[in-house]
Design a protein around this motif. Structure first.
Motif, short mmCIF file in Angstrom:
data_model
loop_
_atom_site.label_atom_id
_atom_site.label_comp_id
_atom_site.label_asym_id
_atom_site.label_seq_id
_atom_site.Cartn_x
_atom_site.Cartn_y
_atom_site.Cartn_z
N LEU A 71 0.83 -1.21 0.00
CA LEU A 71 0.00 0.00 0.00
C LEU A 71 0.86 1.26 0.00
O LEU A 71 0.59 2.22 -0.73
CB LEU A 71 -0.93 0.00 1.21
CG LEU A 71 -1.90 -1.17 1.33
CD1 LEU A 71 -2.74 -1.03 2.61
CD2 LEU A 71 -2.80 -1.25 0.10
N ILE A 72 1.92 1.26 0.83
CA ILE A 72 2.81 2.42 0.87
C ILE A 72 3.56 2.56 -0.46
O ILE A 72 3.77 3.68 -0.94
CB ILE A 72 3.79 2.30 2.05
CG1 ILE A 72 3.03 2.28 3.37
CG2 ILE A 72 4.79 3.46 2.03
CD1 ILE A 72 3.92 2.10 4.59
N THR A 73 3.95 1.44 -1.05
CA THR A 73 4.64 1.49 -2.34
C THR A 73 3.80 2.19 -3.39
O THR A 73 4.31 3.02 -4.15
CB THR A 73 4.99 0.07 -2.80
OG1 THR A 73 5.97 -0.48 -1.92
CG2 THR A 73 5.55 0.06 -4.22
N SER A 74 2.51 1.88 -3.45
CA SER A 74 1.64 2.52 -4.43
C SER A 74 1.61 4.03 -4.25
O SER A 74 1.55 4.79 -5.23
CB SER A 74 0.21 1.95 -4.32
OG SER A 74 0.19 0.58 -4.68
N LEU A 75 1.67 4.50 -3.00
CA LEU A 75 1.70 5.94 -2.74
C LEU A 75 3.05 6.53 -3.12
O LEU A 75 3.13 7.58 -3.76
CB LEU A 75 1.39 6.22 -1.28
CG LEU A 75 0.01 5.81 -0.76
CD1 LEU A 75 -0.08 6.05 0.74
CD2 LEU A 75 -1.08 6.61 -1.47
N ARG A 76 4.14 5.84 -2.72
CA ARG A 76 5.48 6.39 -2.93
C ARG A 76 5.90 6.43 -4.39
O ARG A 76 6.77 7.22 -4.77
CB ARG A 76 6.50 5.58 -2.12
CG ARG A 76 6.46 5.86 -0.63
CD ARG A 76 7.45 5.00 0.15
NE ARG A 76 8.83 5.18 -0.32
CZ ARG A 76 9.86 4.53 0.19
NH1 ARG A 76 9.68 3.66 1.19
NH2 ARG A 76 11.07 4.74 -0.28
N MET A 77 5.30 5.61 -5.23
CA MET A 77 5.69 5.56 -6.63
C MET A 77 5.41 6.86 -7.37
O MET A 77 6.10 7.20 -8.33
CB MET A 77 4.96 4.41 -7.34
CG MET A 77 5.55 3.04 -7.04
SD MET A 77 4.55 1.68 -7.70
CE MET A 77 4.65 1.99 -9.46
N VAL A 78 4.41 7.60 -6.93
CA VAL A 78 4.04 8.87 -7.59
C VAL A 78 4.54 10.02 -6.74
O VAL A 78 4.09 10.22 -5.60
CB VAL A 78 2.52 8.96 -7.79
CG1 VAL A 78 2.14 10.30 -8.42
CG2 VAL A 78 2.03 7.81 -8.67
N LYS A 79 5.49 10.78 -7.27
CA LYS A 79 6.12 11.85 -6.51
C LYS A 79 5.34 13.16 -6.65
O LYS A 79 4.86 13.50 -7.73
CB LYS A 79 7.56 12.09 -7.01
CG LYS A 79 8.61 11.20 -6.36
CD LYS A 79 8.40 9.74 -6.59
CE LYS A 79 9.49 8.87 -5.97
NZ LYS A 79 9.24 7.45 -6.19
N ASP A 80 5.22 13.89 -5.54
CA ASP A 80 4.57 15.20 -5.59
C ASP A 80 5.60 16.28 -5.91
O ASP A 80 6.80 16.01 -6.05
CB ASP A 80 3.80 15.49 -4.29
CG ASP A 80 4.70 15.49 -3.05
OD1 ASP A 80 5.87 15.92 -3.14
OD2 ASP A 80 4.22 15.09 -1.97
N ASP A 81 5.15 17.52 -5.99
CA ASP A 81 6.04 18.62 -6.39
C ASP A 81 7.18 18.81 -5.40
O ASP A 81 8.32 19.10 -5.79
CB ASP A 81 5.24 19.91 -6.53
CG ASP A 81 4.32 19.90 -7.72
OD1 ASP A 81 4.48 19.04 -8.61
OD2 ASP A 81 3.40 20.76 -7.77
#
Length: 452
Positions: A198-208
């Motif tokens: 679950l954390i991986t799915s979030l971390r894969m997309v980087k914010d500004d």
């Protein structure tokens, strides 16, 4: 009273400095990540532990990447508990509100003399400093678990706790923390699930904000590679080059290397993760330099291959151009929302690079060169140099990856790797973050010539 207020403010400033000595995003960003994670657990709680300071005298303390991603908290020994909104604490109870608690360890005055003062839960500004709704002492964790987790009373289902269960049974800060809690009878009928997917799915997309830190790591690391190109010459030791590069990126704000530096010359250029960095570089060698820094916890990952004497031989240049051509083939093959990093399927970037190598050039026995491409084409980069990534997922906006084809021919003592970093921008375009670093054979030789 005034003296006490001044001392309190001074302590708060000192604690803030040691906790947030690196650049970080606003507390609201980390809070939003916690909420997003809790929404993915389907009423399961999240329990994570930060590592302790063990071994800090040798390596220095670095926060666990996923713990930092969710908390922005740099100090050791903490724990995080999330209970999603809507969780039923017992079969007949009303759904609970979203709850988040950061648990901070108690003070150890002797250890703090060695490693500095730490923020404690007793500080009235602890919630404001950390950005958490609630801050409590680690000693209260057991009782809070009993109070907040679903009771799992028969005939209802057991409560679910998502945690870092470790790959293949490996010990992690969270598995050690869970062992402590089990001995304290903190859990009822509880089922444990791995939170990492679950954390991986979030971390894969980087914010500004993450991209700003990654760009700074890349910029400092590119400067280190340029310094190495200017300093490279026969007679130099590999360690001299590694030390120079580390100085250059740390002098530009990086706090540490993103990984153990690799400077391999001659036969060492064919060893993928060569780490001795102890050989004298000789004229006629190529030198593979896989070296980069970490800025505010975010990594860069860059490799360049240089001719020790400033000029590629005919054979070295042939192999170099094929490796670069393989990378460019992968770049051209990229399609937003369709491409994948691995495998030999029609949408694989690895396949594009591999087929280019196999159709260009031969070894000394007339065989194709694909057999000498012995590792993956690339990986995600972020808080870890090999950032957690679901490699079966299609590449999409916000992802940061490397493309790093390589050919390693031990028989010829000739290894070439070219590694660059890329970002899929909001428009789905593949942006080369390391575009300002010399890449072609001509550019590499020119960069080295300028110092001679």
């Amino acid at each position: 009273m005034i003296k006490r207020i001044v001392l309190t403010l001074s302590f708060l400033s000192f604690v803030s400095a040691i906790s947030f000595g690196i650049e970080r995003q606003p507390n609201s960003v980390y809070h939003a990540r916690r909420v997003a994670l809790s929404q993915e657990t389907k009423s399961g709680a999240v329990l994570l532990f930060a590592p302790t300071e063990e071994g800090e005298a040798l390596y220095g303390f670095r926060q666990d990447s996923s713990f930092y991603y969710l908390t922005g908290w740099m100090e050791p020994g903490a724990a995080l508990l999330l209970v999603p909104a809507g969780t039923k604490l017992s079969p007949d109870s009303k759904p609970a509100d979203y709850t988040e608690i950061l648990f901070l360890p108690g003070h150890n005055q002797i250890r703090e003399k060695y490693t500095g003062p730490k923020l404690g839960a007793e500080n009235p500004d602890a919630a404001k400093i950390t950005g958490f709704d609630h801050v409590a002492t680690l000693d209260d964790l057991r009782n809070e678990l009993v109070r907040l987790l679903p009771a799992g009373v028969l005939p209802g289902p057991p409560g679910t706790v998502y945690t870092d269960s470790g790959e293949q049974g490996a010990s992690t800060p969270s598995t050690r923390g869970l062992d402590w809690l089990r001995r304290a009878n903190a859990f009822g009928r509880t089922r444990f699930e791995d939170v990492n997917p679950l954390i991986t799915s979030l971390r894969m997309v980087k914010d500004d904000g993450e991209m700003a830190f990654i760009r700074k790591a890349v910029s400092a690391s590119m400067a280190a590679h340029m310094a190495a190109a200017r300093a490279m010459k026969p007679g130099t030791n590999e360690r001299n080059i590694a030390a120079l590069m580390q100085y250059e990126f740390e002098n530009r704000g990086c706090e540490r290397p993103a990984y153990a530096p690799i400077v391999g010359s001659g036969a060492n250029s064919t060893v993928l993760h060569y780490g001795a960095n102890s050989r004298q570089i000789e004229s006629g060698d190529v030198v593979v330099m896989d070296v980069a820094g970490e800025f505010s916890m975010y990594a860069a990952d860059i490799t360049r291959t240089l001719p020790a004497n400033g000029h590629f031989s005919t054979r070295q240049r042939e192999i170099y151009d094929i490796v670069l051509g393989a990378q460019q083939a992968a770049e051209k093959a990229f399609q937003n929302g369709k491409s994948v990093m691995t495998g030999m399927g029609p949408d694989s970037l690895f396949r594009a690079a591999y087929e280019y190598m196999n159709s260009h050039g031969k070894d000394q026995h007339g065989q194709p060169l694909g057999q000498y491409f012995v590792h993956g084409l690339g990986h995600g980069v972020g808080l870890d140099v090999h950032d957690p990534t679901h490699y079966s997922q299609r590449l999409k906006p916000g992802m940061v990856i490397t493309l790093e084809p390589g050919i390693y021919i031990p028989e010829e003592k000739l290894g070439v790797r070219i590694e660059d970093m890329y970002w899929v921008d909001p428009n789905g375009m593949l942006v080369k973050l390391t575009a300002d670093l010399p890449s072609t054979a001509e550019q590499v030789e020119q960069a080295m010539k300028s110092s001679r």
